[in-house]
Design an enzyme around this catalytic site. Structure first.
Site, short mmCIF file in Angstrom:
data_model
loop_
_atom_site.label_atom_id
_atom_site.label_comp_id
_atom_site.label_asym_id
_atom_site.label_seq_id
_atom_site.Cartn_x
_atom_site.Cartn_y
_atom_site.Cartn_z
N GLU A 82 71.00 41.64 33.91
CA GLU A 82 72.36 41.92 34.63
C GLU A 82 73.55 42.40 34.12
OE1 GLU A 82 75.45 40.06 38.27
OE2 GLU A 82 74.94 38.83 36.72
N ASP A 122 70.82 36.63 34.53
CA ASP A 122 72.01 36.55 35.34
C ASP A 122 73.17 36.59 34.13
OD1 ASP A 122 73.73 35.60 37.81
OD2 ASP A 122 74.19 34.17 36.44
N ASP A 125 65.15 34.00 38.49
CA ASP A 125 66.47 34.53 38.09
C ASP A 125 66.73 33.36 37.10
OD1 ASP A 125 69.27 35.03 37.99
OD2 ASP A 125 69.00 35.46 40.31
N HIS A 128 73.15 40.58 46.29
CA HIS A 128 73.81 39.63 46.94
C HIS A 128 75.22 39.43 46.71
CE1 HIS A 128 72.73 38.33 43.07
NE2 HIS A 128 73.53 37.29 43.30
N ASP A 129 75.94 40.22 45.72
CA ASP A 129 77.29 40.24 45.46
C ASP A 129 77.93 41.21 45.67
OD1 ASP A 129 76.46 38.00 43.67
OD2 ASP A 129 76.24 38.93 41.85
O1 TEU Z 1 77.15 37.51 38.79
C1 TEU Z 1 77.88 37.87 37.84
C2 TEU Z 1 79.17 38.70 38.05
O2 TEU Z 1 79.82 38.87 37.05
C3 TEU Z 1 79.58 38.44 39.45
O3 TEU Z 1 80.54 37.37 39.70
C4 TEU Z 1 80.22 39.59 39.83
O4 TEU Z 1 81.34 40.19 38.94
C5 TEU Z 1 80.73 39.58 41.36
O5 TEU Z 1 79.88 38.71 41.87
C6 TEU Z 1 80.98 41.02 41.66
O6 TEU Z 1 81.32 40.92 43.13
C7 TEU Z 1 75.98 36.66 38.82
C8 TEU Z 1 75.52 36.56 40.30
O7 TEU Z 1 74.89 37.32 40.65
C9 TEU Z 1 76.45 35.65 40.99
O8 TEU Z 1 75.77 35.47 42.45
C10 TEU Z 1 76.76 34.58 40.48
O9 TEU Z 1 77.82 34.15 41.33
C11 TEU Z 1 77.29 34.53 39.19
O10 TEU Z 1 76.46 35.45 38.33
C12 TEU Z 1 77.50 33.21 38.47
O11 TEU Z 1 76.11 32.73 38.12
#
Ligand code: TEU
Ligand code: CA
Length: 552
Positions: free
Chosen positions: A257, A200, A99, A325-326
């Site tokens: 992403e 990311d 990542d 995971h989000d």
């Molecule tokens: O996510 C980017 C992001 O924009 C997320 O915050 C998204 O808007 C949100 O999670 C949707 O529910 C990435 C990673 O995948 C996330 O886990 C990290 O927290 C974030 O970047 C910061 O690095």
């Protein structure tokens, strides 16, 4: 004809390392744990593994806050474990993606510590540090809530920018020295032997450095920083350079992403000359990308979901996901409550795998893991949940409704430990897991499903083998895709074609039976029910039945 890159025939899998497999009883998943499960992944049919961040980190955002890009966090293991992992992955003819988190680092990173010491020196310029003025702080809200501006510790009148948590200061991509530092690090990892990166929050790296305000979008008077990101141009210069300096010379596989609901960026980002190999197709799982919070409250509608997917299938070769995971678990978000069953979960999996694109599974998806149960806000570990709750309150929800909202959409749903067995802590750890095991592990676990021919896990194994089969592998990887039977609201159907080969994917994505007149007949080549029923030219589809016909 579409370019036949090697990775287009593969199947990928995301590991969220804290929750995958613990090996030493400290309750946290780790690299030796991952190594011990490589054979399991290989048997499932996985080729490409993406591991969420394992670098040294204070874990404010579960590893997405990095304090040293070239070391492994002790909770996961060390560099030797990493060497071992890379070797073991290669040995199995698999590929490894790390990542790449370079929009921001941790406030504990030496660069930021140095910036605090000397804000006007070399490292101060690695970040966005601004003097207090009529423009600073402006009204941008960070992705996790509150202002993006935080006073620089020890310096009255100086602020630094963070588009995520305040412990995640944004890196100044306008500074060529910072970019060099990043390229050196990226190349170091590629030379180490990894095959590429998931990248990311990459859309955040280009800011409007005039720091203009935008109209407020919530009662706090702030506006989501996404508004600024959407309206700022020029990110291509950074991304093109990153590609030329790092990805291209290493022939790296890269998955961005990128949030791009309009599809305007597809060609520039992932076309022939694009910055990345592919990017995630988030539209179907991130409803708020479309119409704000309201859409999230609507009950699941298969037609809306299907049409969002069909709209972009032809535009590019995306990385297809139903969860990560989000986001909530796909089996909870994309299957109406009450309809969860082997059939609905296998139907969802079939769509994920057989559409055009590079399929990514998220750990536990292959056994049908679901959202978990939260009893109070204290059950959440995630730094994002506070503002999610506040947003719901701002929107007019009662505290009960707001809690139900974060329980359904909270990121911790997907972060509970993988359920390996029906034993203590689902076989994830011999200690106390950092995140509570989902109470349904007695029914939903790998060990039980391995033993049962008709399980979701064994279905996924057959599904992945079908997708990659000698006979149909090229068709699924390189073939065209055309939507079919679109006027039927609950039918999810499409044709895939390649050279003189044609298949029809049919799915009755509904709890009701459905009789469908077929335009064409064909041989049944893949199913999720033991029997397929035809009546003359019609097919009688059972609830969530999937039938794939060979039309050639
Ligand atoms: O996510 C980017 C992001 O924009 C997320 O915050 C998204 O808007 C949100 O999670 C949707 O529910 C990435 C990673 O995948 C996330 O886990 C990290 O927290 C974030 O970047 C910061 O690095
Ligand atoms: Ca551990």
């Amino acid at each position: 004809m579409m370019k036949q890159d090697w990775w287009k025939k593969k199947v990928a899998y995301q590991i969220y390392p804290k929750s995958f497999q613990d090996s030493n009883g400290d309750g946290i998943g780790d690299l030796p744990g991952i190594i011990s499960r490589l054979d399991y992944l290989k048997e499932l049919g996985i080729d490409i593994i993406w591991i969420s961040p394992i670098y040294q980190s204070p874990m404010v955002d579960q590893g997405y806050d990095i304090s040293d890009y070239q070391s492994i966090d002790p909770c996961f293991g060390d560099m030797e474990d990493m060497r071992h992992l890379v070797d073991e992955v290669k040995k199995r003819d698999m590929y490894l993606l790390m990542d790449l988190v370079v929009n921001h680092c941790s406030d504990q990173h030496p660069w930021f510590q140095e910036a605090i010491r000397d804000p006007f020196g070399k490292y101060g310029n690695y970040f966005y540090i601004e003097k207090k003025s009529d423009k600073i702080p402006n009204n941008w809200r960070s992705q996790f809530g509150g202002s993006v501006w935080e006073p620089l510790p020890g310096h009255k009148d100086l602020y630094y920018l963070h588009t995520f948590a305040k412990e995640q200061p944004d890196l100044n991509w306008e500074n060529p020295d910072l970019r060099e530092e990043i390229y050196r690090m990226v190349n170091w990892w590629l030379d180490f032997g990894i095959d590429g990166f998931r990248i990311d929050a990459i859309m955040n790296i280009k800011k409007n450095i005039a720091w203009d305000n935008y109209p407020a979008d919530r009662p706090d008077g702030l506006v989501s920083v996404s508004k600024m990101l959407k309206e700022t141009t020029g990110i291509g210069e950074f991304l093109g350079e990153l590609k030329r300096r790092c990805f291209e010379p290493h022939n790296a596989l890269t998955v961005g992403e990128v949030f791009d609901p309009t599809g305007e960026r597809t060609e520039e980002f992932i076309g022939e000359e694009g910055y990345f190999s592919t990017m995630f197709f988030f539209d179907p799982i991130v409803p708020f990308l479309h119409d704000g919070l309201e859409t999230r409250l609507q009950t699941f509608d298969v037609k809306i979901w299907r049409d969002i997917i069909f709209r972009k299938q032809k535009q590019g070769f995306f990385a297809n996901v139903i969860e990560n995971h989000d986001q909530p678990r796909g089996a909870s978000l994309l299957i109406p409550e009450g309809d969860y069953s082997f059939y609905s979960v296998s139907a969802l999996g079939s769509i994920n795998l057989l559409l055009r694109g590079l399929p990514f599974l998220y750990q536990g998806q292959e056994i049908g893991m679901t959202n978990t149960v939260f009893s109070s806000l204290d059950d959440f570990d995630d730094t994002a949940v506070g503002d999610q709750y506040k947003e719901a309150i701002d929107f007019g929800y009662t505290p009960e409704e707001a809690f139900a909202f974060v329980s359904r959409y909270g990121r911790d749903n997907a972060r509970t430990p993988v359920q390996w067995t029906d034993g203590e802590q689902a076989g994830f750890t011999t200690g106390i897991p950092w995140q509570k095991v989902n109470p349904n592990y007695k029914e939903i676990n790998v060990e039980a499903q391995e033993k049962e021919y008709g399980s979701i896990l064994n279905f996924y194994r057959r599904l992945i083998a079908f997708r990659k089969s000698e006979q149909y592998g090229d068709l699924f990887a390189y073939g065209d895709m055309n939507a079919k039977y679109e006027s039927e609201d609950t039918i999810f159907a499409f044709e895939r074609s390649y050279n003189d080969q044609r298949i029809l994917f049919l799915c009755n994505y509904s709890a009701d039976k459905k009789k469908l007149e077929l335009e064409e007949q064909g041989n049944v080549i893949f199913v999720n029910y033991p029997q397929t029923t035809f009546e003359g030219n019609a097919i009688c589809l059972k609830p969530y039945e999937v039938v794939v016909l060979d039309l050639s």
